[in-house]
Structure formats: C-alpha cells, structure tokens
Scaffold this active site. Structure first.
Site, mmCIF file in Angstrom:
data_model
loop_
_atom_site.group_PDB
_atom_site.id
_atom_site.type_symbol
_atom_site.label_atom_id
_atom_site.label_comp_id
_atom_site.label_asym_id
_atom_site.label_seq_id
_atom_site.Cartn_x
_atom_site.Cartn_y
_atom_site.Cartn_z
ATOM 1 N N TYR A 1 -16.064 -0.567 8.272
ATOM 2 C CA TYR A 1 -14.643 -0.525 8.411
ATOM 3 C C TYR A 1 -14.330 -0.460 10.058
ATOM 4 O O TYR A 1 -13.328 -1.527 9.949
ATOM 5 C CB TYR A 1 -14.351 0.913 8.140
ATOM 6 C CG TYR A 1 -12.909 1.616 8.200
ATOM 7 C CD1 TYR A 1 -12.023 1.088 7.553
ATOM 8 C CD2 TYR A 1 -12.549 2.498 9.247
ATOM 9 C CE1 TYR A 1 -10.412 1.575 7.698
ATOM 10 C CE2 TYR A 1 -11.411 2.913 9.401
ATOM 11 C CZ TYR A 1 -10.274 2.590 8.575
ATOM 12 O OH TYR A 1 -9.146 2.940 8.744
ATOM 13 N N GLY B 1 0.884 -1.308 -0.064
ATOM 14 C CA GLY B 1 0.133 0.118 -0.073
ATOM 15 C C GLY B 1 0.821 1.239 0.081
ATOM 16 O O GLY B 1 0.600 2.188 0.490
HETATM 17 N N1 SER Z 1 -9.196 8.245 8.584
HETATM 18 C C1 SER Z 1 -9.820 6.817 8.613
HETATM 19 C C2 SER Z 1 -11.092 7.194 8.080
HETATM 20 O O1 SER Z 1 -11.518 8.345 8.047
HETATM 21 C C3 SER Z 1 -9.966 6.231 10.172
HETATM 22 O O2 SER Z 1 -9.066 5.409 10.308
HETATM 23 O O3 SER Z 1 -11.759 6.196 7.441
#
Ligand code: SER
Length: 315
Positions: A142, A8
């Site tokens: 997520y 990545g």
């Molecule tokens: N910066 C990330 C997001 O906003 C959070 O880990 O998805």
C-alpha cells in the site's frame, strides 16, 4: 460551473465527501460512483451509477458525457488487505490512479484529488514530527503504491498540466461508514465495540502511537485544498496532514471517562509491523502555510462525538 465525479462513493471517505460536496455544488452536480452499492443517503440525494475505474473507456466516456470538471478518486485497497494480495493490490491501486490521470489529461476533468497516506513513510523515516520532505522507504504494498502515485501525480501536473492535488491522510475516524482493511481501523472499531460490548480486543499493542483525524476535519480540509488558489500550492505531490496522535491505551482511557467499565485487551497481529513502520506524529506546517490546513477535533472532542453518534445510531 463545477461538475464533480466521486469514484469510490461507498467507502469510508466517499460516503461523507459526496454529501458535503452536494451541499456546496448542488446535488445534481456531484456524481457518485462505485463498484458497490452506496449508502441510502447518497442514492436519495443525487446521481449514483456503478462505475469501475479500472475500465478506462467507460471512465473517459463518463467524464465527457457528463462534462465533468473535477474528479475525486478514492478507490483503493487499504494497507492490511493489500498485504494479503500484494500483486493484485498493486495492480488495482496503480491502475485506478493511472486511469484517472490519463482520463484527466484527455478530457476537461483537469482537477484531480487523489488520497495519499502516512503509509508513504517507512522504518527509516524519522518517526516523530515527520517532515514534509524526508527519507521515504515504505515497506508495505500500500505504501509503495501511494508513494509511486504521488510521483505520478506530480509528473502529470508538470508534464501535462493535470491539476493534481493530494494529502497524506492519517488514520481517519468516522461513525457513518466503517473503513475496511486498514491498519488504523482499530481506532474506529474500538468505539463501536465500546457501545456494543463495553470491551475491545485491539490488534495493535497498547503504546502504538499513530496520527489520526476525525472525518469532518478530513473532509473540510480536502475540499479546502481543492478550492485553493493554484498559485498558493508549492507542492504537487502530496501534503502531510497530521491531525492528532494517540495510542490505543490513550483512546481507551478517553472512552473510560464516559464508560468507566470499558475494558481493553491487546492481541497484536500482522498489522503491528505495519504500524511500527509508520510515523507516530507528523509535521504538517507546509499545508497550514500554503492553503490553511486546520483541525477542530482533539482526542476529547473526537471520543465524545464518536460515542454519542454511535449510541444514537444503534439505539
Ligand atoms: N488508514 C489507512 C490504512 O490503515 C492508511 O492510509 O490503511
């Protein structure tokens, strides 16, 4: 001698991490990979190869062929984008991690860094000064994938001796590579728009406080954690990392100190609900005690650096 693979390398964290690692470990010992082309600087300073972390055989082959000893796996679909493709995002985020855990187990690339996030917390978590150990009921794809990932990392450490290390990153702010599809992205966009248009329409409401960190601090701390003596690490899930906390209104006020005519409007979208489920501030005392987490950037230093660097890049 350490030989490091960064998966990545074309993303927001990877593009800066690779360059920093190359300074310490030597250009030729830091292998940058991604499924998309990297920034020029990465190609010019050392090895780059297209590599799909979802392709297990290729990944394992890469680790063995290049005698890799450490892996940073930064591949993920971020919070906002994941909500648009929940099942696919779960599949990508989890398979990317499981492949690196398994490949670490089966090769000499035993040391593995994998980023977790403030997204592991949810609406039932205490919102202010969120402790290291607390209620965790994330309600985004997520966040669920990050929490599951932390559990798997710790499991592979206990069961198979994989040297898994992780931090729960707050929103990361940088001027080199923009983030893609996260909830904290506004805190990067706002600076670019301030320089380009002197105005910004924010997708979060004015008083939404979230933890944030400048990329330099994030990178230095990540490498510090990876260099830490394993005996000092009391946790093998993921360490809270607080940075600073601010709202869109506070960052706009900070920008106005440099650009008095800067204007901001607020038009919250679906990411507001995500932000509302995350902590406003975090307690990272365990990381400070175990391996010396530190930060150098506060909101003032962050804002002046971002504005200066973006202006320099654009003009
Ligand atoms: N910066 C990330 C997001 O906003 C959070 O880990 O998805």
């Amino acid at each position: 001698m350490e030989r490091i693979l960064v998966i990545g390398c074309s993303g927001q964290i990877g593009s800066e991490l690779v360059l920093e690692l190359r300074k310490t470990y030597g250009n030729d010992n830091v292998f940058a990979t991604d499924i998309k082309d990297p920034p020029e600087e990465i190609r010019e300073t050392g090895p780059f190869q297209i590599l799909d972390v979802l392709d297990y055989k290729n990944l394992l082959h890469f680790l063995v062929r290049h005698n890799i000893t450490q892996v940073y796996n930064l591949a993920a679909v971020l919070s906002g984008n994941a909500e648009k493709i929940p099942l696919q995002a779960w599949d990508i985020n989890m398979r990317a991690l499981m492949n690196t855990l398994q490949a670490a187990q089966q090769s000499s690339a035993k040391k593995l860094f994998w980023p977790s996030s403030i997204a592991v917390f949810g609406p039932t978590t205490p919102r202010h000064n969120t402790p290291q150990l607390t209620v965790m009921e994330p309600n985004t794809v997520y966040g669920i994938s990050k929490l599951a990932g932390e559990r798997w990392g710790e499991y592979f450490f206990n069961k198979y001796g994989v040297d898994f290390r992780s931090v729960r990153y707050p929103g990361l702010i940088s001027y080199k590579t923009e983030p893609g599809g996260g909830t904290t992205d506004y805190a990067v966009e706002i600076f670019f728009e301030a320089i380009k248009n002197n105005s910004y329409e924010c997708f979060l409401s004015e008083n939404t406080a979230l933890p944030m960190m400048f990329m330099d601090d994030a990178i230095k701390n990540t490498i510090k954690l990876m260099d830490a003596d394993p005996d000092t690490l009391s946790l093998r899930s993921s360490y809270n990392m607080a940075g600073m906390s601010f709202t869109p209104k506070q960052i706009a006020d900070e920008i106005r100190k440099h650009h008095p005519d800067f204007s901001i409007t607020y038009k919250p979208d679906f990411r507001q609900a995500i932000a509302d489920s995350w902590p406003a501030s975090i307690d990272d005392s365990v990381a400070r005690k175990d391996w010396g987490l530190f930060d150098e950037f506060d909101i003032e230093k962050l804002s002046s650096t971002m504005l200066f660097k973006i202006e320099e890049r654009i003009t």
